[in-house]
Design a protein around this motif. Sequence first.
Motif, short mmCIF file in Angstrom:
data_model
loop_
_atom_site.label_atom_id
_atom_site.label_comp_id
_atom_site.label_asym_id
_atom_site.label_seq_id
_atom_site.Cartn_x
_atom_site.Cartn_y
_atom_site.Cartn_z
N PRO A 143 -5.01 12.36 -15.24
CA PRO A 143 -4.95 13.53 -14.34
C PRO A 143 -3.65 14.30 -14.53
CG PRO A 143 -5.74 11.61 -13.16
CD PRO A 143 -5.29 11.12 -14.50
N GLU A 144 -3.73 15.61 -14.41
CA GLU A 144 -2.57 16.47 -14.64
C GLU A 144 -1.65 16.52 -13.42
OE1 GLU A 144 -4.04 19.79 -17.86
OE2 GLU A 144 -4.19 20.28 -15.74
N ARG A 145 -0.39 16.87 -13.71
CA ARG A 145 0.59 17.13 -12.67
C ARG A 145 1.25 18.47 -12.99
NH1 ARG A 145 4.19 11.77 -11.78
NH2 ARG A 145 5.09 13.14 -10.19
N THR A 146 1.23 19.39 -12.03
CA THR A 146 1.86 20.68 -12.27
C THR A 146 3.35 20.58 -12.02
OG1 THR A 146 1.54 23.05 -11.90
CG2 THR A 146 1.70 21.65 -9.93
N ARG A 147 4.09 21.57 -12.48
CA ARG A 147 5.53 21.57 -12.26
C ARG A 147 5.86 22.06 -10.85
NH1 ARG A 147 7.79 26.51 -11.89
NH2 ARG A 147 6.78 28.31 -12.92
N VAL B 24 -1.61 16.34 -3.29
CA VAL B 24 -0.80 17.47 -2.84
C VAL B 24 0.66 17.28 -3.24
CG1 VAL B 24 0.05 18.70 -0.81
CG2 VAL B 24 -2.37 18.10 -0.96
N VAL B 25 1.15 16.06 -3.05
CA VAL B 25 2.57 15.80 -3.28
C VAL B 25 2.88 15.64 -4.77
CG1 VAL B 25 4.47 14.19 -2.83
CG2 VAL B 25 2.86 14.77 -1.00
N ARG B 26 2.10 14.82 -5.47
CA ARG B 26 2.39 14.51 -6.87
C ARG B 26 1.79 15.52 -7.84
NH1 ARG B 26 3.64 9.49 -8.69
NH2 ARG B 26 2.04 9.65 -10.32
N ASN B 27 0.49 15.77 -7.71
CA ASN B 27 -0.18 16.61 -8.71
C ASN B 27 0.05 18.10 -8.48
OD1 ASN B 27 -2.08 14.05 -8.07
ND2 ASN B 27 -2.06 14.46 -10.26
N LEU B 28 0.11 18.53 -7.22
CA LEU B 28 0.33 19.94 -6.90
C LEU B 28 1.79 20.26 -6.60
CD1 LEU B 28 -2.75 20.93 -4.69
CD2 LEU B 28 -2.20 21.73 -6.98
N ALA C 65 -0.84 12.22 6.54
CA ALA C 65 -0.93 11.52 5.25
C ALA C 65 0.01 12.15 4.22
CB ALA C 65 -2.36 11.53 4.75
N ILE C 66 0.10 13.49 4.21
CA ILE C 66 0.99 14.17 3.26
C ILE C 66 2.44 13.82 3.57
CG2 ILE C 66 1.84 16.42 2.52
CD1 ILE C 66 -1.02 17.49 2.96
N SER C 67 2.78 13.81 4.84
CA SER C 67 4.15 13.45 5.23
C SER C 67 4.48 12.02 4.83
CB SER C 67 4.31 13.64 6.73
OG SER C 67 5.61 13.28 7.15
N GLU C 68 3.53 11.11 5.05
CA GLU C 68 3.75 9.71 4.69
C GLU C 68 3.84 9.51 3.18
OE1 GLU C 68 0.53 7.72 6.57
OE2 GLU C 68 1.27 8.13 8.61
N ALA C 69 3.25 10.42 2.41
CA ALA C 69 3.30 10.35 0.95
C ALA C 69 4.58 10.96 0.39
CB ALA C 69 2.09 11.04 0.34
N GLY C 70 5.46 11.42 1.27
CA GLY C 70 6.73 11.97 0.82
C GLY C 70 6.76 13.48 0.78
N ASP D 54 -13.70 10.88 10.19
CA ASP D 54 -14.13 9.50 10.02
C ASP D 54 -14.14 9.06 8.56
OD1 ASP D 54 -16.21 11.16 9.37
OD2 ASP D 54 -17.73 10.10 10.54
N ASP D 55 -13.65 9.93 7.64
CA ASP D 55 -13.48 9.47 6.26
C ASP D 55 -12.46 8.34 6.25
OD1 ASP D 55 -15.26 11.23 5.09
OD2 ASP D 55 -13.76 12.77 4.73
N ASP D 56 -12.63 7.39 5.32
CA ASP D 56 -11.70 6.27 5.32
C ASP D 56 -10.31 6.73 4.92
OD1 ASP D 56 -11.54 6.34 2.44
OD2 ASP D 56 -13.37 5.14 2.33
N ALA D 57 -9.33 5.89 5.23
CA ALA D 57 -7.93 6.24 5.01
C ALA D 57 -7.64 6.52 3.55
CB ALA D 57 -7.03 5.13 5.53
N THR D 58 -8.41 5.88 2.65
CA THR D 58 -8.16 6.06 1.23
C THR D 58 -8.33 7.51 0.80
OG1 THR D 58 -8.89 3.80 0.78
CG2 THR D 58 -8.84 5.32 -1.08
N LYS D 59 -9.34 8.20 1.35
CA LYS D 59 -9.53 9.60 0.97
C LYS D 59 -8.34 10.44 1.39
CE LYS D 59 -12.54 13.62 1.10
NZ LYS D 59 -13.90 14.17 1.28
N TYR D 60 -7.87 10.23 2.60
CA TYR D 60 -6.70 10.98 3.07
C TYR D 60 -5.48 10.66 2.23
CZ TYR D 60 -9.03 12.89 7.19
OH TYR D 60 -9.85 13.61 8.03
N GLU D 61 -5.29 9.39 1.90
CA GLU D 61 -4.13 9.00 1.09
C GLU D 61 -4.18 9.62 -0.29
OE1 GLU D 61 -4.44 4.79 1.17
OE2 GLU D 61 -3.80 4.60 3.27
N ARG D 62 -5.37 9.63 -0.89
CA ARG D 62 -5.49 10.19 -2.24
C ARG D 62 -5.33 11.71 -2.24
NH1 ARG D 62 -10.61 8.06 -5.36
NH2 ARG D 62 -9.56 9.27 -6.98
N LEU D 63 -5.88 12.38 -1.23
CA LEU D 63 -5.66 13.81 -1.12
C LEU D 63 -4.17 14.11 -0.94
CD1 LEU D 63 -8.63 14.93 1.18
CD2 LEU D 63 -8.26 15.63 -1.21
#
Length: 609
Positions: A295-299, A332-336, A371-376, A319-328
């Motif tokens: 998967p790509e990562r933008t600058r 946002v943080v890493r790839n975008l 989730a985005i905040s927790e991902a840094g 009600d989506d599982d936590a994994t979907k939120y974590e991956r999204l």
Amino acid sequence: MTTRHQLALGACTVTVAALTSTLLVTPDGATAATGPDRIHDIQGDHRISPYAGDSVADVPGIVTGVRTEGSAGFWMQDPRGDDSPATSEGVFVFTDAKPPVQPGDEVRVSGQVSEYVPGGADSGNQSVTQLTDPTVDVRSSDQPLPEARELNAGTVPETYAPQGDPAEDDSIDGLRLRPDRYALDRYESLEGMNVQVEDTRVVGPSSEYDDLWVTVRPDEHPTARGGTLYGSYASQNPGRLKVTSLAPSEEGFPAADVGDQLTGTTAGPLDYDQHGGYHLAARELGTLRDSGPSPERTRPQRDGELAVATYNVENLAPDDDATKYERLAQGVVRNLATPDILALEEVQDDSGAQDDGTVTSERTVGKLIDAISEAGGPRYEWRGIAPRDGQDGGQPGGNIRSGFLFNPERVSFTDRPGGDATTATEVVQRDGQATLSHSPGRITPNDPAWKDSRKPLAGEFRFRSEPVIVVANHFSSKGGDQPLHGSTQPPKRSSEKQRHQQARQVNAFVQDIQDVRRKADVVVLGDLNDFDFSATTSALTENDALRGAAATLPEEERYTYVFQGNSQVLDQTLVSPGVSRFDYDIVHTNAEYADQVSDHDPQVLRFRP
């Protein structure tokens, strides 16, 4: 007559002794002539059998594949073919229950010739010639299978489909097959026959339905990452072929990504279904080799650059599982690289798909922000407008909507109250600037163009004191369009009429902004459900109000979605003339992968307001 020992099985009767009668007894007790005695007679050299509706007896063949679930039955092929390349030597026998035959069985089949249209008569799909209500006589076992016909660049023509007959509403059903000229005719001439592919490249990832797509024409419009580009209505890519499995392994169906290799031999009957058309029902499945890119990562955006992104988060529900939120969030943080403004599509209400009248989405959005905040990432803020219950289409009960996340440390949102589901925002001149009467505000929400569809959301932002107007969109879907592989050629795209109307509404709104300030910075983006070369895009860019960012990329990188093996643009970013210089990136993180958190790739635009 030989004494028969029969086993009744659903709609099928299996006989273990040879038939000696030359007459077939019909359900009403009458007798009918046996008709043709070879499969190629039944198939004929058109798509529709010349014996459709007739009864046949003692049709010989070798079983080449067995399907035990769903539309159960088996394929058989006549090893003694005719000299015509237009007539198939294979046919499917529908038993409606697990058939007690195996590949290699020599059989004689009596039954009725029928034309089955997967998905129904209104689906636009082609029909499959088959034998129904069969009586099956197993003569012997362990016979060699007919030699598989190889599908490759030399056997599948580069032209996809013939022009349909105008007198028959552009149908190709009545046309004689020309398998040396058209790919769809080649596939039809092999319907039900034993075919194979060798060492093919995956161009559509494995799905939850245990299928994947390969290309048998590897040099056909390749993308930079191993897919096949859909670049125009005349570039349907005939080499695309779906692969399913008739004999799943203990490990299950392989998880293939675009760019991977399906090595060795994949062989089995050539079938047709409503979800992609012709496909290889693999009796023998090749070995998957991981060859695809990561998967790509933008600058990250530079100082002074505003980063505006869009992401269809595919029916995000609380009600989506936590994994979907974590991956999204990781995306946002890493790839975008944490864009300053992020337009989201397909955000569901706070009860998800439960149809209970709920329209708010604070819980759904709040979980993503956390989730985005927790991902840094930053602590984003949200602006959006709840739709009226059941008025915006999408999954019933979900009330999907578009909205904005923004990083308050980098950009500010200009709140102008009064906007709601039915109140239109308008362009207002303030101190020589184009501003919005309501921010956030919906564009012409009561116009018929938006019936049962998401309404575009406009927001007024400021970046380093400079005003920027962003419009988030999710145009109406392609539901109702005829398939590329269907019986009407060229296919009719009935859904695009509404998107043309929607595009004109957004274009007029952007022109209103430019009437106030020609050099205003406007970004229009989102899931437009239409291609960069479409009339929808032309309507959006009319009078040079906008220009598409995708055109700045090399052709082989222009795609955000993969459908039936075609890599294509559905999500777009367009800018006004005021945005004269920009850097644009489609960040390929989802669409090419079997393990995806959304079926769309996000995209990001960076510029200096």
